[in-house]
Enzyme design. Structure first.
Site, PDB file in Angstrom:
ATOM      1  N   GLU A 161       0.802  -1.236   0.000  1.00 14.36           N
ATOM      2  CA  GLU A 161       0.000   0.000   0.000  1.00 14.36           C
ATOM      3  C   GLU A 161       0.833   1.283   0.000  1.00 14.36           C
ATOM      4  O   GLU A 161       0.577   2.198   0.777  1.00 14.36           O
ATOM      5  CB  GLU A 161      -0.978  -0.021   1.178  1.00 14.36           C
ATOM      6  CG  GLU A 161      -1.916  -1.207   1.117  1.00 14.36           C
ATOM      7  CD  GLU A 161      -2.821  -1.349   2.351  1.00 14.36           C
ATOM      8  OE1 GLU A 161      -2.755  -0.506   3.251  1.00 14.36           O
ATOM      9  OE2 GLU A 161      -3.589  -2.330   2.384  1.00 14.36           O
ATOM     10  N   ASN A 178       2.082  -5.237  -3.114  1.00 17.68           N
ATOM     11  CA  ASN A 178       0.669  -5.523  -2.845  1.00 17.68           C
ATOM     12  C   ASN A 178      -0.096  -4.222  -2.579  1.00 17.68           C
ATOM     13  O   ASN A 178       0.377  -3.360  -1.835  1.00 17.68           O
ATOM     14  CB  ASN A 178       0.597  -6.415  -1.589  1.00 17.68           C
ATOM     15  CG  ASN A 178      -0.773  -6.989  -1.312  1.00 17.68           C
ATOM     16  OD1 ASN A 178      -1.375  -7.618  -2.180  1.00 17.68           O
ATOM     17  ND2 ASN A 178      -1.273  -6.808  -0.096  1.00 17.68           N
ATOM     18  N   HIS A 212     -10.406  -6.011  -2.491  1.00 13.57           N
ATOM     19  CA  HIS A 212     -11.506  -5.729  -1.558  1.00 13.57           C
ATOM     20  C   HIS A 212     -12.568  -4.994  -2.368  1.00 13.57           C
ATOM     21  O   HIS A 212     -12.488  -3.784  -2.581  1.00 13.57           O
ATOM     22  CB  HIS A 212     -11.009  -4.860  -0.398  1.00 13.57           C
ATOM     23  CG  HIS A 212      -9.984  -5.529   0.461  1.00 13.57           C
ATOM     24  ND1 HIS A 212     -10.263  -6.658   1.199  1.00 13.57           N
ATOM     25  CD2 HIS A 212      -8.680  -5.245   0.694  1.00 13.57           C
ATOM     26  CE1 HIS A 212      -9.177  -7.025   1.859  1.00 13.57           C
ATOM     27  NE2 HIS A 212      -8.200  -6.191   1.568  1.00 13.57           N
ATOM     28  N   GLU A 214      -6.274 -10.563  -1.274  1.00 13.78           N
ATOM     29  CA  GLU A 214      -7.107 -10.301  -0.088  1.00 13.78           C
ATOM     30  C   GLU A 214      -8.578 -10.236  -0.490  1.00 13.78           C
ATOM     31  O   GLU A 214      -9.339  -9.372  -0.033  1.00 13.78           O
ATOM     32  CB  GLU A 214      -6.688  -8.987   0.596  1.00 13.78           C
ATOM     33  CG  GLU A 214      -5.224  -8.950   0.989  1.00 13.78           C
ATOM     34  CD  GLU A 214      -4.806  -7.680   1.723  1.00 13.78           C
ATOM     35  OE1 GLU A 214      -5.693  -6.924   2.190  1.00 13.78           O
ATOM     36  OE2 GLU A 214      -3.597  -7.446   1.836  1.00 13.78           O
ATOM     37  N   ASP A 234     -12.335 -10.138  -1.016  1.00 17.27           N
ATOM     38  CA  ASP A 234     -13.657 -10.197  -0.389  1.00 17.27           C
ATOM     39  C   ASP A 234     -14.576  -9.286  -1.195  1.00 17.27           C
ATOM     40  O   ASP A 234     -14.135  -8.280  -1.747  1.00 17.27           O
ATOM     41  CB  ASP A 234     -13.651  -9.866   1.108  1.00 17.27           C
ATOM     42  CG  ASP A 234     -12.883  -8.620   1.499  1.00 17.27           C
ATOM     43  OD1 ASP A 234     -12.708  -7.711   0.651  1.00 17.27           O
ATOM     44  OD2 ASP A 234     -12.452  -8.519   2.661  1.00 17.27           O
TER      45      ASP A 234
HETATM   46  O1  G3I Z   1      -4.340  -7.037  18.712  1.00 12.96           O
HETATM   47  C1  G3I Z   1      -5.115  -5.974  19.266  1.00 12.96           C
HETATM   48  C2  G3I Z   1      -5.654  -6.357  20.595  1.00 12.96           C
HETATM   49  O2  G3I Z   1      -4.579  -6.550  21.471  1.00 12.96           O
HETATM   50  C3  G3I Z   1      -6.579  -5.254  21.073  1.00 12.96           C
HETATM   51  O3  G3I Z   1      -7.163  -5.627  22.294  1.00 12.96           O
HETATM   52  C4  G3I Z   1      -7.678  -4.991  20.062  1.00 12.96           C
HETATM   53  C5  G3I Z   1      -8.606  -3.858  20.478  1.00 12.96           C
HETATM   54  O4  G3I Z   1      -8.934  -3.031  19.387  1.00 12.96           O
HETATM   55  O5  G3I Z   1      -7.071  -4.634  18.858  1.00 12.96           O
HETATM   56  C6  G3I Z   1      -6.253  -5.670  18.332  1.00 12.96           C
HETATM   57  O6  G3I Z   1      -5.698  -5.217  17.142  1.00 12.96           O
HETATM   58  C7  G3I Z   1      -6.565  -5.213  16.023  1.00 12.96           C
HETATM   59  C8  G3I Z   1      -5.963  -6.132  14.971  1.00 12.96           C
HETATM   60  O7  G3I Z   1      -6.714  -6.055  13.784  1.00 12.96           O
HETATM   61  C9  G3I Z   1      -5.930  -7.582  15.439  1.00 12.96           C
HETATM   62  O8  G3I Z   1      -7.232  -8.028  15.679  1.00 12.96           O
HETATM   63  C10 G3I Z   1      -6.670  -3.806  15.496  1.00 12.96           C
HETATM   64  O9  G3I Z   1      -7.367  -2.979  16.417  1.00 12.96           O
HETATM   65  C11 G3I Z   1      -7.357  -3.786  14.147  1.00 12.96           C
HETATM   66  O10 G3I Z   1      -7.237  -2.466  13.603  1.00 12.96           O
HETATM   67  C12 G3I Z   1      -6.690  -4.759  13.224  1.00 12.96           C
HETATM   68  O11 G3I Z   1      -7.374  -4.733  11.992  1.00 12.96           O
HETATM   69  C13 G3I Z   1      -6.696  -5.336  10.903  1.00 12.96           C
HETATM   70  C14 G3I Z   1      -6.358  -4.276   9.846  1.00 12.96           C
HETATM   71  O12 G3I Z   1      -5.725  -4.903   8.751  1.00 12.96           O
HETATM   72  C15 G3I Z   1      -5.470  -3.185  10.427  1.00 12.96           C
HETATM   73  O13 G3I Z   1      -4.736  -2.530   9.461  1.00 12.96           O
HETATM   74  C16 G3I Z   1      -7.585  -6.390  10.301  1.00 12.96           C
HETATM   75  O14 G3I Z   1      -7.755  -7.461  11.246  1.00 12.96           O
HETATM   76  C17 G3I Z   1      -6.974  -6.950   9.022  1.00 12.96           C
HETATM   77  O15 G3I Z   1      -7.918  -7.752   8.366  1.00 12.96           O
HETATM   78  C18 G3I Z   1      -6.601  -5.794   8.099  1.00 12.96           C
HETATM   79  O16 G3I Z   1      -5.969  -6.345   6.967  1.00 12.96           O
HETATM   80  C19 G3I Z   1      -5.594  -5.401   5.947  1.00 12.96           C
HETATM   81  C20 G3I Z   1      -4.336  -5.929   5.282  1.00 12.96           C
HETATM   82  O17 G3I Z   1      -3.334  -6.173   6.242  1.00 12.96           O
HETATM   83  C21 G3I Z   1      -3.826  -4.970   4.219  1.00 12.96           C
HETATM   84  N1  G3I Z   1      -4.860  -4.646   3.252  1.00 12.96           N
HETATM   85  C22 G3I Z   1      -6.119  -4.179   3.835  1.00 12.96           C
HETATM   86  C23 G3I Z   1      -6.654  -5.177   4.855  1.00 12.96           C
HETATM   87  C24 G3I Z   1      -7.996  -4.733   5.415  1.00 12.96           C
HETATM   88  O18 G3I Z   1      -7.892  -3.541   6.124  1.00 12.96           O
END
Ligand code: G3I
Length: 301
Positions: A127, A169, A205, A232, A234
């Site tokens: 990105e 990516n 996405h 990725e 969906d």
């Molecule tokens: O791990 C912490 C946890 O300790 C905490 O208690 C909790 C409370 O909010 O947050 C947890 O972290 C979260 C993490 O996912 C793990 O679950 C983050 O808040 C949350 O923002 C994070 O979201 C991820 C996102 O990337 C962040 O950038 C999504 O799961 C994940 O699907 C998403 O994936 C991205 C790809 O890497 C790149 N392309 C886009 C795609 C979708 O956004």
């Protein structure tokens, strides 16, 4: 074939999913993952904040759980991601200049070395382009270290794990547009100058429809001599979700260098896109119409 992975293998491709450690004790979830997918990527566990929480102190515990699970089941592993403006550890977020450049390259080297030989494709850089309609680089602390930060990351990744395919990516690059053309120009430049890049990941996405030039876009990148992967996927649930999934599948199958597809989650309630039901299995783990459309398309290839 009766599963996505086996059906994709009939044409030499893979069909994968993003999984998360937090659900690896959910029997319904892991039953689907075991059965259907022949490639795995960590949804969060191999990102910069997860693997280097303190500078030069690496934590591979959760990444290793996913990699060891996948390899133990004979599945391929995609690596996601070595260098990104998002999900940086706190210590990195306010770094700049040469110190940040060195820290980023150290991260790429250490993580790619740890997983050396185990990763079929790495998202080396994620990105890095903006959504401004002009194909600009995204402003970030990494970009401000110099426009050559991306090629520096690729060179470090190649040195650390020469067998892995090295991918760039991004999202909103799925059709032909200013952003995807900017990525295209970067890849063409890298190929002409010998910067090591092997593949481009199209996150895909998608809303309820697929861009009409989706296949043509995959094809123009593959014509540069790189593999293309759908990384990725969906697609928001709408009246034609199964049709859209079929179109994406057929587009990849029509491009010889489209080597595989990864969906970004397993069941609808596992998706980061809350409430849009964008995946192949419903929240109870049942196969959706979109699943059948994908399987049938793979089997028709
Ligand atoms: O791990 C912490 C946890 O300790 C905490 O208690 C909790 C409370 O909010 O947050 C947890 O972290 C979260 C993490 O996912 C793990 O679950 C983050 O808040 C949350 O923002 C994070 O979201 C991820 C996102 O990337 C962040 O950038 C999504 O799961 C994940 O699907 C998403 O994936 C991205 C790809 O890497 C790149 N392309 C886009 C795609 C979708 O956004």
């Amino acid at each position: 074939a009766s599963t996505l992975g086996a059906a994709a293998q009939q044409s030499g491709r893979y069909y994968g999913a993003a999984i998360t450690v937090g659900k690896m004790n959910d029997a319904t979830y892991m039953g689907i993952v075991d059965r259907e997918f022949d490639s795995i990527v960590a949804e969060n566990e191999m990102k910069m904040d997860a693997t280097e929480p303190n500078q030069n102190q690496f934590n591979f515990t959760n990444g290793d759980r996913i990699v060891n699970y996948a390899l133990g089941k004979g599945k391929k592993v995609r690596g996601h991601t070595l260098a990104w403006h998002g999900q940086q550890p706190g210590w990195m977020q306010n770094m700049s200049g040469q110190a940040l450049r060195n820290a980023m390259l150290n991260h790429v080297t250490r993580v790619a070395t740890h997983y050396r030989g185990k990763i079929h494709s790495w998202d080396v850089v994620n990105e890095a382009f903006a959504d401004d309609g002009r194909g600009s680089r995204r402003d970030s602390n990494l970009q401000r270290t110099g426009n050559d930060w991306i090629e520096a990351a690729f060179r470090a990744a190649r040195a650390a794990d020469p067998a892995a395919k090295l991918c760039y990516n991004d999202y909103n690059t799925d059709g032909v547009n200013a952003k995807s053309t900017a990525v295209y120009n970067m890849v063409r430049d890298f190929r002409s100058r010998g910067v090591p890049i092997d593949c481009v990941g199209f996150q895909s996405h998608l809303g309820t429809t697929v861009p009409g030039d989706y296949q043509a876009n995959l094809r123009r990148f593959s014509d540069l001599g790189v593999d293309v992967q759908i990384t990725e996927l969906d697609i928001q649930q709408g009246s034609n979700q199964a049709t859209a999934y079929r179109q994406v599948t057929q587009a990849c199958l029509a491009v010889p260098r489209c080597t595989g597809i990864t969906v970004w989650g397993v069941r609808d309630n596992d998706s980061w896109r809350t409430g849009t039901n964008p995946l192949l299995f419903d929240s109870a783990g049942n196969k959706k119409a979109a699943y059948t459309a994908v399987l049938d398309a793979l089997n028709a290839a």
